[in-house]
Design an enzyme around this catalytic site. Sequence first.
Site, PDB file in Angstrom:
ATOM      1  CB  SER A 110      -0.958  -0.162   1.207  1.00  0.00           C
ATOM      2  OG  SER A 110      -1.253   1.415   1.676  1.00  0.00           O
ATOM      3  CB  SER A 111       0.487   4.550  -1.309  1.00  0.00           C
ATOM      4  OG  SER A 111      -0.881   4.903  -1.006  1.00  0.00           O
ATOM      5  CB  CYS A 112      -0.008   3.560   4.443  1.00  0.00           C
ATOM      6  SG  CYS A 112       0.086   1.903   4.752  1.00  0.00           S
ATOM      7  CE1 TYR A 139      -2.568  -2.992   6.250  1.00  0.00           C
ATOM      8  CE2 TYR A 139      -2.015  -0.982   5.210  1.00  0.00           C
ATOM      9  CZ  TYR A 139      -2.476  -2.322   5.397  1.00  0.00           C
ATOM     10  OH  TYR A 139      -3.007  -2.711   3.936  1.00  0.00           O
ATOM     11  CE  LYS A 143      -0.400  -4.611   3.662  1.00  0.00           C
ATOM     12  NZ  LYS A 143      -0.679  -5.890   2.896  1.00  0.00           N
ATOM     13  CG  HIS A 186     -10.345   3.315   2.986  1.00  0.00           C
ATOM     14  ND1 HIS A 186     -10.227   1.923   2.285  1.00  0.00           N
ATOM     15  CD2 HIS A 186      -9.489   3.449   3.690  1.00  0.00           C
ATOM     16  CE1 HIS A 186      -9.230   1.424   3.155  1.00  0.00           C
ATOM     17  NE2 HIS A 186      -8.639   2.295   3.877  1.00  0.00           N
TER      18      HIS A 186
HETATM   19  N1  LIG Z   1      -8.666  -0.951  -0.041  1.00  0.00           N
HETATM   20  C1  LIG Z   1      -7.563   0.072  -0.434  1.00  0.00           C
HETATM   21  O1  LIG Z   1      -7.772   1.020  -0.585  1.00  0.00           O
HETATM   22  C2  LIG Z   1      -6.132  -0.714  -0.786  1.00  0.00           C
HETATM   23  C3  LIG Z   1      -5.252   0.401  -0.971  1.00  0.00           C
HETATM   24  C4  LIG Z   1      -3.882  -0.055  -1.325  1.00  0.00           C
HETATM   25  C5  LIG Z   1      -3.598  -1.284  -0.842  1.00  0.00           C
HETATM   26  N2  LIG Z   1      -4.491  -2.348  -0.614  1.00  0.00           N
HETATM   27  C6  LIG Z   1      -3.839  -3.767  -0.267  1.00  0.00           C
HETATM   28  O2  LIG Z   1      -4.728  -4.843  -1.020  1.00  0.00           O
HETATM   29  C7  LIG Z   1      -4.853  -5.839  -0.074  1.00  0.00           C
HETATM   30  C8  LIG Z   1      -6.045  -6.319  -0.022  1.00  0.00           C
HETATM   31  O3  LIG Z   1      -7.162  -5.367   0.485  1.00  0.00           O
HETATM   32  P1  LIG Z   1      -8.522  -5.249   0.312  1.00  0.00           P
HETATM   33  O4  LIG Z   1      -8.830  -3.963   0.404  1.00  0.00           O
HETATM   34  O5  LIG Z   1      -8.775  -6.193  -0.578  1.00  0.00           O
HETATM   35  O6  LIG Z   1      -8.771  -5.968   1.896  1.00  0.00           O
HETATM   36  P2  LIG Z   1     -10.130  -6.743   2.059  1.00  0.00           P
HETATM   37  O7  LIG Z   1     -11.225  -6.280   1.272  1.00  0.00           O
HETATM   38  O8  LIG Z   1     -10.422  -6.500   3.778  1.00  0.00           O
HETATM   39  O9  LIG Z   1      -9.793  -8.091   1.908  1.00  0.00           O
HETATM   40  C9  LIG Z   1      -8.741  -8.971   2.708  1.00  0.00           C
HETATM   41  C10 LIG Z   1      -9.072 -10.303   2.619  1.00  0.00           C
HETATM   42  O10 LIG Z   1      -8.110 -10.834   3.157  1.00  0.00           O
HETATM   43  C11 LIG Z   1      -8.614 -12.131   4.041  1.00  0.00           C
HETATM   44  N3  LIG Z   1      -7.945 -12.283   5.348  1.00  0.00           N
HETATM   45  C12 LIG Z   1      -7.505 -11.335   6.479  1.00  0.00           C
HETATM   46  N4  LIG Z   1      -6.929 -12.063   7.210  1.00  0.00           N
HETATM   47  C13 LIG Z   1      -6.650 -13.183   6.932  1.00  0.00           C
HETATM   48  C14 LIG Z   1      -6.149 -14.508   7.735  1.00  0.00           C
HETATM   49  N5  LIG Z   1      -5.872 -14.512   8.957  1.00  0.00           N
HETATM   50  N6  LIG Z   1      -6.512 -15.571   7.012  1.00  0.00           N
HETATM   51  C15 LIG Z   1      -6.879 -15.748   5.706  1.00  0.00           C
HETATM   52  N7  LIG Z   1      -7.468 -14.651   5.148  1.00  0.00           N
HETATM   53  C16 LIG Z   1      -7.511 -13.550   5.711  1.00  0.00           C
HETATM   54  C17 LIG Z   1     -10.069 -11.382   4.387  1.00  0.00           C
HETATM   55  O11 LIG Z   1     -10.872 -12.416   4.790  1.00  0.00           O
HETATM   56  P3  LIG Z   1     -11.874 -11.922   6.036  1.00  0.00           P
HETATM   57  O12 LIG Z   1     -12.564 -10.448   5.533  1.00  0.00           O
HETATM   58  O13 LIG Z   1     -12.869 -13.200   6.252  1.00  0.00           O
HETATM   59  O14 LIG Z   1     -11.073 -11.569   7.384  1.00  0.00           O
HETATM   60  C18 LIG Z   1     -10.244 -10.604   3.185  1.00  0.00           C
HETATM   61  O15 LIG Z   1     -11.109 -11.688   2.232  1.00  0.00           O
HETATM   62  C19 LIG Z   1      -4.079  -5.375   1.241  1.00  0.00           C
HETATM   63  O16 LIG Z   1      -2.841  -5.856   1.120  1.00  0.00           O
HETATM   64  C20 LIG Z   1      -3.906  -3.778   1.222  1.00  0.00           C
HETATM   65  O17 LIG Z   1      -2.818  -3.327   1.722  1.00  0.00           O
HETATM   66  C21 LIG Z   1      -5.801  -1.889  -0.495  1.00  0.00           C
END
Ligand SMILES: NC(=O)c1ccc[n+]([C@@H]2O[C@H](COP(=O)([O-])OP(=O)(O)OC[C@H]3O[C@@H](n4cnc5c(N)ncnc54)[C@H](OP(=O)(O)O)[C@@H]3O)[C@@H](O)[C@H]2O)c1
Length: 329
Positions: A110-112, A139, A143, A186
């Site tokens: 992530s950009s953070c 966090y 990362k 967000h």
């Molecule tokens: N959203 C943004 O704006 C954004 C921006 C930049 C980068 N990212 C990056 O993209 C990645 C995914 O983010 P996202 O937004 O898709 O998040 P998300 O919608 O919360 O999805 C994360 C997934 O990971 C699963 N997970 C978490 N802990 C787990 C564990 N211990 N075992 C198995 N599964 C697990 C969650 O399942 P449960 O829900 O069942 O826990 C969920 O399905 C992250 O690395 C994040 O840093 C996101």
Amino acid sequence: MTIDLQQKIYIAGHRGMVGSAIMRELKRRGYANLVYRTHQELDLTNQLAVQNFFLQEKPDQVYLAAAKVGGIHANNTYPAEFIYDNLMVQNNVIHHAFLSGVKKLLFLGSSCIYPKLAPQPMGEEALLTSKLEPTNEPYAIAKIAGIKMCESYNRQYGQSHEVDYRSVMPTNLYGPGDNYHPENSHVIPALIRRFHEAKINNAPEVVIWGTGTPRREFLYVDDLAAASVFVMEIKKEIYDQQIDPMQSHINVGFGSDITIYELAHVVKNVVGYHGQIIFDLSKPDGSLRKRIDSSRLNNLGWQAKVNLDKGLMLAYKNFLINFASAKSG
Ligand SMILES: NC(=O)c1ccc[n+]([C@@H]2O[C@H](COP(=O)([O-])OP(=O)(O)OC[C@H]3O[C@@H](n4cnc5c(N)ncnc54)[C@H](OP(=O)(O)O)[C@@H]3O)[C@@H](O)[C@H]2O)c1
């Protein structure tokens, strides 16, 4: 280059916003052998369970999009969980992917990861140059450790085991599968929800914190998914020309930013709300500008496609299907 569409690909976090978009993109491109597990079926913080999964499935590639993710409130309230869960998930997945013979893996960051006061737009070289934003430091540290895990495995096992683990750092994402929680979402999902609720309740105004002047960059999640598969498919010789072994992460941004004032008006129009927007000037603004420099990825030949108007329309449509009837009103 011919791509083997039968190779077995594990998507960790396939039910999340990013993981589900990556799965859609892989299917769209014809990849036919995808494996995944829900959090309930496989807790990625459990080392033995992860080891058994990799020994059983032996995937060829991994997209690591599972993470504990949240906004400022969640990061402030659960810092221990944010650092522990994320370090455990990525350590287990990266290490056991390696032990089971996975040669290609993509780590989602992530950009953070960039310092609070990094020069704008933030290039990959800004990593580890000064202090992080304190609210999401645990966090961000996890990362950064994930990027360094990938680099270290490449450096130690790149030659001997053909290990090629890559990392992408997306800007703020939005789109299908986003989190619309009232306190914990967000800015885009929060605005969509608030304008939608104001519309159906005929509320005369929507109050937004701050002056509206900070600028932010937003990327539609399907664009990130396309960029992720693009990065994984780039030939190693070409990829290696753009990256440094100890600074190998790649930013994925839209390429331009927008003020919160402009964003609020676009969301208002997309939702079809006709009341007033009031900016509460007594509330804090946060950083004035946060944009990443995506020229490394652009030089490799990738550009975002979905503009904010179109992306927000698609996001709102998805919100209406999945959330509006259950959670508003
Ligand atoms: N959203 C943004 O704006 C954004 C921006 C930049 C980068 N990212 C990056 O993209 C990645 C995914 O983010 P996202 O937004 O898709 O998040 P998300 O919608 O919360 O999805 C994360 C997934 O990971 C699963 N997970 C978490 N802990 C787990 C564990 N211990 N075992 C198995 N599964 C697990 C969650 O399942 P449960 O829900 O069942 O826990 C969920 O399905 C992250 O690395 C994040 O840093 C996101």
